[in-house]
Design an enzyme around this catalytic site. Structure first.
Site, PDB file in Angstrom:
ATOM      1  N   GLU A   1      -3.800   4.400   5.729  1.00 16.56           N
ATOM      2  CA  GLU A   1      -2.779   3.426   5.355  1.00 16.56           C
ATOM      3  C   GLU A   1      -2.384   3.629   3.897  1.00 16.56           C
ATOM      4  O   GLU A   1      -3.250   3.679   3.016  1.00 16.56           O
ATOM      5  CB  GLU A   1      -3.286   1.993   5.516  1.00 16.56           C
ATOM      6  CG  GLU A   1      -3.348   1.503   6.936  1.00 16.56           C
ATOM      7  CD  GLU A   1      -3.595  -0.004   7.013  1.00 16.56           C
ATOM      8  OE1 GLU A   1      -3.287  -0.584   8.059  1.00 16.56           O
ATOM      9  OE2 GLU A   1      -4.087  -0.599   6.032  1.00 16.56           O
ATOM     10  N   CYS A   2      -1.102   3.735   3.639  1.00 19.65           N
ATOM     11  CA  CYS A   2      -0.552   3.799   2.286  1.00 19.65           C
ATOM     12  C   CYS A   2      -1.224   4.915   1.482  1.00 19.65           C
ATOM     13  O   CYS A   2      -0.942   6.089   1.706  1.00 19.65           O
ATOM     14  CB  CYS A   2      -0.659   2.446   1.595  1.00 19.65           C
ATOM     15  SG  CYS A   2       0.479   2.275   0.193  1.00 19.65           S
ATOM     16  N   GLY A   3      -2.125   4.593   0.558  1.00 20.62           N
ATOM     17  CA  GLY A   3      -2.795   5.643  -0.191  1.00 20.62           C
ATOM     18  C   GLY A   3      -3.539   6.603   0.720  1.00 20.62           C
ATOM     19  O   GLY A   3      -3.566   7.818   0.472  1.00 20.62           O
TER      20      GLY A   3
ATOM     21  N   THR B   1       0.434   5.919   7.963  1.00 14.58           N
ATOM     22  CA  THR B   1       1.684   5.269   7.624  1.00 14.58           C
ATOM     23  C   THR B   1       1.542   4.550   6.287  1.00 14.58           C
ATOM     24  O   THR B   1       0.443   4.188   5.877  1.00 14.58           O
ATOM     25  CB  THR B   1       2.078   4.253   8.714  1.00 14.58           C
ATOM     26  OG1 THR B   1       3.230   3.522   8.295  1.00 14.58           O
ATOM     27  CG2 THR B   1       0.963   3.276   8.989  1.00 14.58           C
TER      28      THR B   1
END
Length: 437
Positions: A328-330, A429
């Protein structure tokens, strides 16, 4: 145990409500009260400070992302084992999105739903009697949201305090405290908000200083008396996101920190075991685990070390050959080929997905998101819609050729296109999952 509670609200971010909240929590804990913290909206960082101040885990109460039953369940949990619940507003008290009634994501939704009074923190720097006009606006804006008291923050002098306080009290609103301008009360920040509690040097001493300020500046007896009953013992908590596996390998260090506390708590309660590992220490996921989860955080600040973490890369690739890996993200950035840091230096990442991201070519992405999943993955089943949010400054500069993970819309339902990528057992994502829709 039957808790009482109130909300700390403000007109905007940067008004000092987090410092006031943390200091109040510790000051009231000193009095022998069991205090629990809650934060409205999608915020990873403040609940960590709440936990440090109170000794009890904080929780997010997000009226947009969480269905009412889930929201009530979390509220019930924190009301059962506390004398006092202090709920800190995100941004301004009424700030949220236009949505169905009671689901805007604002702290005002929670004030209405649970009939909690609001203690309003007003930054009065650069004004005096005008603070009364702002307070009156808050008091009149929504008759279902009760402003019970006002704390004046960043007061310049006794004369300044008197002008502002007398004007507000003429409206019938009690001023329960005034805090002098004090640069030592400021919490350090970086691009995604406050520096996390776990990274704050001398955190315990800092919280103690905040508590000293609140004891000297706020009438703690009056503030405590403003609290209203917050007894929700009948609530039941549904599961926000099912555990992605029975044994979960979780990347956990200063580069990977943004996992919502309610997810980890619910996964453990469901019987899952979480096994943390540190990519910065060149550790990889335990092969006995069912799934590997790379949460968000600040990999862009540690990209050089991650690029040199040979064992982390090899062990994660080995894991992904037979078992699911989700980022997720990072974590999504680290799953890609290249991460370009703020200085423009390019660092080789895991290469398990084909995209590359840049922090040098910055663009802020912020807002609620609804993701309809295109396949079964760590955050849900194919066809399910998951609610969450994005908050990052990185951008995809090379998209790669992976299939998308989800179709995504904003909080209002406006279609934004596709999100993330999937290749074999690997998914990722920029979207942070909060709860199933």
């Amino acid at each position: 145990m039957s808790a009482r509670g109130f909300i700390i609200g403000a007109a905007r971010s940067g008004s000092g409500k987090t410092s006031v909240t943390i200091g109040l929590m510790r000051a009231l804990r000193r009095r022998g009260l069991s205090v629990r913290g809650a934060k409205s909206g999608p915020d990873y960082i403040d609940p960590g400070f709440h936990e440090a101040a109170t000794g009890l885990a904080g929780v997010n109460l997000d009226s947009w992302a969480m269905r009412p039953a889930l929201l009530d369940g979390f509220a019930a949990e924190i009301s059962r084992d506390a004398d006092l619940v202090i709920l800190e507003s995100a941004m301004g008290l009424f700030d949220g999105i236009r949505s169905e009634t009671g689901r805007s994501g604002s702290a005002a939704d929670l004030a209405r739903r649970y009939r909690l009074p609001v203690v309003l923190v007003l930054d009065v720097s650069g004004q005096s009697q005008t603070a009364a006009a702002i307070a009156k606006g808050f008091a009149c804006y929504d008759p279902e949201v009760r402003i019970a008291g006002v704390v004046l923050n960043r007061v310049g002098s006794e004369r300044h305090r008197a002008y502002a306080a007398e004007a507000i009290e003429e409206l019938g609103l009690p001023v329960v405290g005034s805090i002098l301008r004090n640069p030592d009360m400021a919490l350090p920040e970086r691009h995604l908000g406050l520096v996390q509690a776990s990274e704050h040097a001398g955190l315990e001493a800092f919280i103690e200083r905040l508590a000293n300020v609140m004891e000297a500046s706020i009438d703690l007896d009056t503030v405590t008396s403003l609290a209203a009953p917050f007894d929700l013992s009948a609530g039941e908590t549904e599961v926000a996101i099912d555990p992605p596996g029975q044994r979960i390998a979780l990347a956990s260090d200063t580069a990977f920190t943004f996992l919502y506390p309610h997810l980890a708590r619910q996964w453990r309660r469901a019987g899952a075991e979480i096994l943390p590992f540190s990519p910065l220490a060149d550790e990889g996921p335990d092969m006995s685990c069912d799934v590997c989860w790379l949460p968000g955080g600040y990999p862009e600040l540690h990209a050089g070390r991650i690029a040199q973490a040979v064992d982390f890369k090899a062990l994660t690739a080995r894991f992904a050959a037979s078992k699911p890996v989700h980022g997720e993200c990072g974590g999504f950035m680290v799953l890609g080929e290249i991460l370009e840091d703020a200085a423009g230096e390019r660092h080789a990442m895991l290469g398990l997905l084909g995209h590359s991201t840049s922090f040098a070519q910055r663009r802020m992405n912020l807002g609620y998101r609804q993701a309809r999943l295109r396949l079964d993955c760590a955050i849900g089943r194919k066809g399910e819609t998951v609610r969450g949010h994005e908050f990052h400054y990185a951008r995809v500069v090379e998209p790669g050729g992976d299939a998308p993970l989800a179709d995504i819309a904003d909080g209002l339902g406006n279609v934004l296109g596709t999100s993330g990528g999937r290749r074999g057992n690997v998914t990722g994502t920029f979207f942070h999952a909060i709860a199933r829709s």
